[in-house]
Motif scaffolding. Structure first.
Motif, PDB file in Angstrom:
ATOM      1  N   GLU A 296      39.505  29.109  48.599  1.00 33.54           N
ATOM      2  CA  GLU A 296      38.593  30.229  48.426  1.00 33.54           C
ATOM      3  C   GLU A 296      38.248  30.720  47.065  1.00 33.54           C
ATOM      4  O   GLU A 296      39.356  31.248  46.500  1.00 33.54           O
ATOM      5  CB  GLU A 296      39.107  31.378  49.492  1.00 33.54           C
ATOM      6  CG  GLU A 296      39.212  31.259  51.067  1.00 33.54           C
ATOM      7  CD  GLU A 296      37.907  31.423  51.603  1.00 33.54           C
ATOM      8  OE1 GLU A 296      37.447  31.112  52.727  1.00 33.54           O
ATOM      9  OE2 GLU A 296      37.096  31.987  51.014  1.00 33.54           O
ATOM     10  N   ARG A 297      37.301  30.252  46.811  1.00 32.40           N
ATOM     11  CA  ARG A 297      36.966  30.635  45.174  1.00 32.40           C
ATOM     12  C   ARG A 297      37.208  32.293  45.013  1.00 32.40           C
ATOM     13  O   ARG A 297      37.222  32.498  43.944  1.00 32.40           O
ATOM     14  CB  ARG A 297      35.747  30.100  44.816  1.00 32.40           C
ATOM     15  CG  ARG A 297      35.840  28.311  44.754  1.00 32.40           C
ATOM     16  CD  ARG A 297      34.555  27.812  44.260  1.00 32.40           C
ATOM     17  NE  ARG A 297      34.637  26.460  44.146  1.00 32.40           N
ATOM     18  CZ  ARG A 297      34.990  25.955  43.121  1.00 32.40           C
ATOM     19  NH1 ARG A 297      35.475  26.512  42.128  1.00 32.40           N
ATOM     20  NH2 ARG A 297      35.163  24.531  43.105  1.00 32.40           N
ATOM     21  N   ASP A 298      36.387  32.883  45.944  1.00 36.15           N
ATOM     22  CA  ASP A 298      36.546  34.411  45.866  1.00 36.15           C
ATOM     23  C   ASP A 298      38.134  35.002  45.655  1.00 36.15           C
ATOM     24  O   ASP A 298      38.266  35.697  44.883  1.00 36.15           O
ATOM     25  CB  ASP A 298      36.012  35.168  47.071  1.00 36.15           C
ATOM     26  CG  ASP A 298      34.111  34.939  46.973  1.00 36.15           C
ATOM     27  OD1 ASP A 298      33.677  34.369  45.855  1.00 36.15           O
ATOM     28  OD2 ASP A 298      33.935  35.069  47.954  1.00 36.15           O
ATOM     29  N   GLN A 299      38.815  34.393  46.364  1.00 31.54           N
ATOM     30  CA  GLN A 299      40.303  34.893  46.262  1.00 31.54           C
ATOM     31  C   GLN A 299      40.786  34.480  44.876  1.00 31.54           C
ATOM     32  O   GLN A 299      41.608  35.279  44.427  1.00 31.54           O
ATOM     33  CB  GLN A 299      41.243  34.202  47.544  1.00 31.54           C
ATOM     34  CG  GLN A 299      42.655  34.514  47.424  1.00 31.54           C
ATOM     35  CD  GLN A 299      43.271  33.744  48.436  1.00 31.54           C
ATOM     36  OE1 GLN A 299      42.789  33.036  49.242  1.00 31.54           O
ATOM     37  NE2 GLN A 299      44.661  34.301  48.828  1.00 31.54           N
ATOM     38  N   LEU A 300      40.638  33.254  44.525  1.00 30.14           N
ATOM     39  CA  LEU A 300      40.915  32.828  43.116  1.00 30.14           C
ATOM     40  C   LEU A 300      40.352  33.767  42.084  1.00 30.14           C
ATOM     41  O   LEU A 300      40.938  34.182  41.098  1.00 30.14           O
ATOM     42  CB  LEU A 300      40.434  31.220  43.014  1.00 30.14           C
ATOM     43  CG  LEU A 300      40.937  30.826  41.433  1.00 30.14           C
ATOM     44  CD1 LEU A 300      42.590  30.803  41.298  1.00 30.14           C
ATOM     45  CD2 LEU A 300      40.443  29.441  41.283  1.00 30.14           C
ATOM     46  N   LYS A 301      39.139  34.074  41.896  1.00 33.07           N
ATOM     47  CA  LYS A 301      38.419  34.867  41.090  1.00 33.07           C
ATOM     48  C   LYS A 301      39.171  36.401  41.018  1.00 33.07           C
ATOM     49  O   LYS A 301      39.466  36.987  40.236  1.00 33.07           O
ATOM     50  CB  LYS A 301      37.055  35.021  41.540  1.00 33.07           C
ATOM     51  CG  LYS A 301      36.213  33.870  41.302  1.00 33.07           C
ATOM     52  CD  LYS A 301      34.739  34.020  41.337  1.00 33.07           C
ATOM     53  CE  LYS A 301      33.912  32.911  41.253  1.00 33.07           C
ATOM     54  NZ  LYS A 301      32.591  32.891  41.344  1.00 33.07           N
ATOM     55  N   SER A 302      39.318  37.007  42.350  1.00 31.64           N
ATOM     56  CA  SER A 302      40.072  38.178  42.418  1.00 31.64           C
ATOM     57  C   SER A 302      41.304  38.235  41.958  1.00 31.64           C
ATOM     58  O   SER A 302      41.941  39.052  41.114  1.00 31.64           O
ATOM     59  CB  SER A 302      40.202  38.568  43.879  1.00 31.64           C
ATOM     60  OG  SER A 302      40.637  39.847  44.186  1.00 31.64           O
ATOM     61  N   LEU A 303      41.995  37.155  42.138  1.00 31.29           N
ATOM     62  CA  LEU A 303      43.405  36.819  41.676  1.00 31.29           C
ATOM     63  C   LEU A 303      43.456  36.859  40.151  1.00 31.29           C
ATOM     64  O   LEU A 303      44.470  37.360  39.297  1.00 31.29           O
ATOM     65  CB  LEU A 303      44.149  35.724  42.237  1.00 31.29           C
ATOM     66  CG  LEU A 303      45.708  35.407  42.084  1.00 31.29           C
ATOM     67  CD1 LEU A 303      46.297  36.735  42.638  1.00 31.29           C
ATOM     68  CD2 LEU A 303      46.216  34.128  42.832  1.00 31.29           C
ATOM     69  N   VAL A 304      42.589  36.047  39.312  1.00 31.54           N
ATOM     70  CA  VAL A 304      42.319  36.007  37.947  1.00 31.54           C
ATOM     71  C   VAL A 304      42.257  37.462  37.474  1.00 31.54           C
ATOM     72  O   VAL A 304      42.766  37.806  36.391  1.00 31.54           O
ATOM     73  CB  VAL A 304      41.504  35.108  37.659  1.00 31.54           C
ATOM     74  CG1 VAL A 304      41.011  35.109  36.201  1.00 31.54           C
ATOM     75  CG2 VAL A 304      41.706  33.697  37.970  1.00 31.54           C
ATOM     76  N   HIS A 305      41.332  38.076  38.173  1.00 31.55           N
ATOM     77  CA  HIS A 305      40.965  39.573  37.501  1.00 31.55           C
ATOM     78  C   HIS A 305      42.188  40.458  37.689  1.00 31.55           C
ATOM     79  O   HIS A 305      42.504  41.349  36.702  1.00 31.55           O
ATOM     80  CB  HIS A 305      39.936  40.231  38.585  1.00 31.55           C
ATOM     81  CG  HIS A 305      39.389  41.389  38.238  1.00 31.55           C
ATOM     82  ND1 HIS A 305      38.698  41.785  36.857  1.00 31.55           N
ATOM     83  CD2 HIS A 305      39.757  42.597  38.888  1.00 31.55           C
ATOM     84  CE1 HIS A 305      38.567  43.221  36.960  1.00 31.55           C
ATOM     85  NE2 HIS A 305      39.243  43.727  38.092  1.00 31.55           N
ATOM     86  N   ASP A 306      42.784  40.288  38.848  1.00 30.47           N
ATOM     87  CA  ASP A 306      44.351  41.036  39.010  1.00 30.47           C
ATOM     88  C   ASP A 306      45.336  40.847  37.874  1.00 30.47           C
ATOM     89  O   ASP A 306      45.862  41.785  37.125  1.00 30.47           O
ATOM     90  CB  ASP A 306      44.994  40.916  40.275  1.00 30.47           C
ATOM     91  CG  ASP A 306      43.895  41.446  41.183  1.00 30.47           C
ATOM     92  OD1 ASP A 306      43.078  42.382  41.144  1.00 30.47           O
ATOM     93  OD2 ASP A 306      44.173  41.098  42.494  1.00 30.47           O
ATOM     94  N   VAL A 307      45.373  39.503  37.580  1.00 30.00           N
ATOM     95  CA  VAL A 307      46.311  39.349  36.370  1.00 30.00           C
ATOM     96  C   VAL A 307      45.868  39.653  35.126  1.00 30.00           C
ATOM     97  O   VAL A 307      46.573  40.171  34.220  1.00 30.00           O
ATOM     98  CB  VAL A 307      46.468  37.597  36.356  1.00 30.00           C
ATOM     99  CG1 VAL A 307      47.258  37.000  35.268  1.00 30.00           C
ATOM    100  CG2 VAL A 307      47.170  37.134  37.639  1.00 30.00           C
ATOM    101  N   ARG A 308      44.544  39.557  34.706  1.00 31.84           N
ATOM    102  CA  ARG A 308      44.056  40.031  33.635  1.00 31.84           C
ATOM    103  C   ARG A 308      44.221  41.451  33.492  1.00 31.84           C
ATOM    104  O   ARG A 308      44.775  41.969  32.302  1.00 31.84           O
ATOM    105  CB  ARG A 308      42.645  39.744  33.378  1.00 31.84           C
ATOM    106  CG  ARG A 308      41.892  39.727  32.219  1.00 31.84           C
ATOM    107  CD  ARG A 308      40.655  39.662  31.853  1.00 31.84           C
ATOM    108  NE  ARG A 308      40.125  38.179  32.197  1.00 31.84           N
ATOM    109  CZ  ARG A 308      39.636  37.694  33.246  1.00 31.84           C
ATOM    110  NH1 ARG A 308      39.253  38.628  34.198  1.00 31.84           N
ATOM    111  NH2 ARG A 308      39.466  36.416  33.585  1.00 31.84           N
ATOM    112  N   SER A 309      44.076  42.149  34.453  1.00 31.47           N
ATOM    113  CA  SER A 309      44.165  43.796  34.435  1.00 31.47           C
ATOM    114  C   SER A 309      45.754  44.065  34.176  1.00 31.47           C
ATOM    115  O   SER A 309      46.045  44.876  33.308  1.00 31.47           O
ATOM    116  CB  SER A 309      43.922  44.298  35.635  1.00 31.47           C
ATOM    117  OG  SER A 309      42.311  44.240  35.962  1.00 31.47           O
TER     118      SER A 309
END
Length: 328
Positions: free
Chosen positions: A224-237
């Motif tokens: 799920e690319r949306d899940q990956l993008k959300s995870l990347v955003h969380d890590v960056r935050s």
């Protein structure tokens, strides 16, 4: 130790190694594996298990690579040194070996987030029927754990700030500055470990977000690319939060050292004032302690009381000046 999990529908449940072959498992978790454990997994899956020394390599090429159809990803993951105590943390590498239908993890410590994810995946419908889905779910559990650690540390840092600036209280209830320095040191150590873990996880997720890289495209086919993008955003935050807390810790260290300097200055000031107050009486006493033959005051009937009075006045006057100047 080998732990195996199989996909049942959209859930991931623990499997009995004596009943289920390793090739049928969706997630194989190797914790401090023995040579026999490694040989068994390598023989069953046809993959190479990295050694502990290989996992400790810090070069990006040693932490992220694609070999024989397997994507090897190594990140630094936190684990509590003492059970359920987030203030005592260890950090060690974990290697994720990602295949299309399977995930294999290798580590030599005990991350609590792995056990939490296993329990959660057994009770909820997830996308863990593939290796990629299991990897993402496991990464979400790890990131959630790091977020909890940062939240708890933020509260402790707020309390620590109050402690530092209340260290002057005369009632003796405030913590000693030595204890405060120790707590600041622990906070810096913990925050540094969280930041290091987040940095390595962000590197892995960034690699997977680049389909042009060899191995990433194959791993992302069913992810799920949306899940990956959300995870990347969380890590960056979370990395931004860790950076803010690092700056706060540095400020607290500077403030604590400043308070220590102020206290030392106060002590030196007291000694200086005491020395200055007793300097004139000492001078007077020294003068009349000389043994010259011709000292007219020695014959005065009121000479001794006068000398005592002069010493008292010469001590009180400087003390009153210091009080008037508010230096005391």
């Amino acid at each position: 130790m080998i732990r195996g999990y199989v996909a049942q529908g959209n859930r991931l449940v623990a499997a009995d190694l004596n009943e289920v072959p390793l090739r049928a498992m969706a997630w194989i978790d190797l914790e401090a594996p023995t040579v026999a454990d490694e040989d068994a997994v390598e023989a069953a899956l046809g993959i190479e298990i990295p050694t502990r020394e290989d996992m400790a390599e810090i070069e990006p090429s040693s932490r992220i690579y694609f070999e024989n159809g397997v994507l090897y990803l190594t990140a630094q993951i936190l684990a509590s040194r003492v059970a359920n105590d987030p203030r005592e943390l260890d950090i060690a590498p974990v290697t994720f070996m990602l295949q299309r239908d399977r995930l294999v993890t290798v580590h030599y410590h005990h991350p609590g987030s792995f056990g939490f994810f296993a329990d959660w995946a057994a009770r909820h419908d997830t996308g863990c029927e593939t290796g990629a889905g299991t990897f993402l779910g496991l990464m979400e559990s790890v990131v959630d754990r790091l977020a909890d650690i940062l939240e708890g540390e933020a509260r402790r840092l707020d309390y620590l700030s109050k402690t530092i600036f209340e260290a002057h209280r005369p009632d003796g209830k405030a913590e000693t500055l030595t204890v405060v320095l120790q707590r600041i040191g622990k906070a810096e150590d913990q925050n540094g470990k969280v930041g290091e873990s987040l940095a390595t996880i962000q590197r892995l997720l960034g690699f997977l977000s680049t389909p042009a890289v060899q191995g990433a495209k194959e791993a992302l086919k069913k992810m799920e690319r949306d899940q990956l993008k959300s995870l990347v955003h969380d890590v960056r935050s979370l990395r931004e939060v860790a950076q803010v807390q690092a700056e706060k810790i540095r400020f607290q260290l500077d403030a604590t050292l400043g308070v220590i300097n102020i206290r030392q200055s106060d002590i030196i000031k007291v000694f200086s004032v005491v020395a200055f107050v007793f300097l004139p009486p000492t001078l007077i006493a020294s003068i009349y302690g000389m043994n010259f033959e011709y000292m007219p005051e020695l014959k005065w009937p009121w000479g001794y009381p006068l000398a005592l009075f002069m010493m008292l006045i010469s001590a009180v006057v400087p003390w009153m000046i210091f009080r008037w100047k508010k230096w005391l």
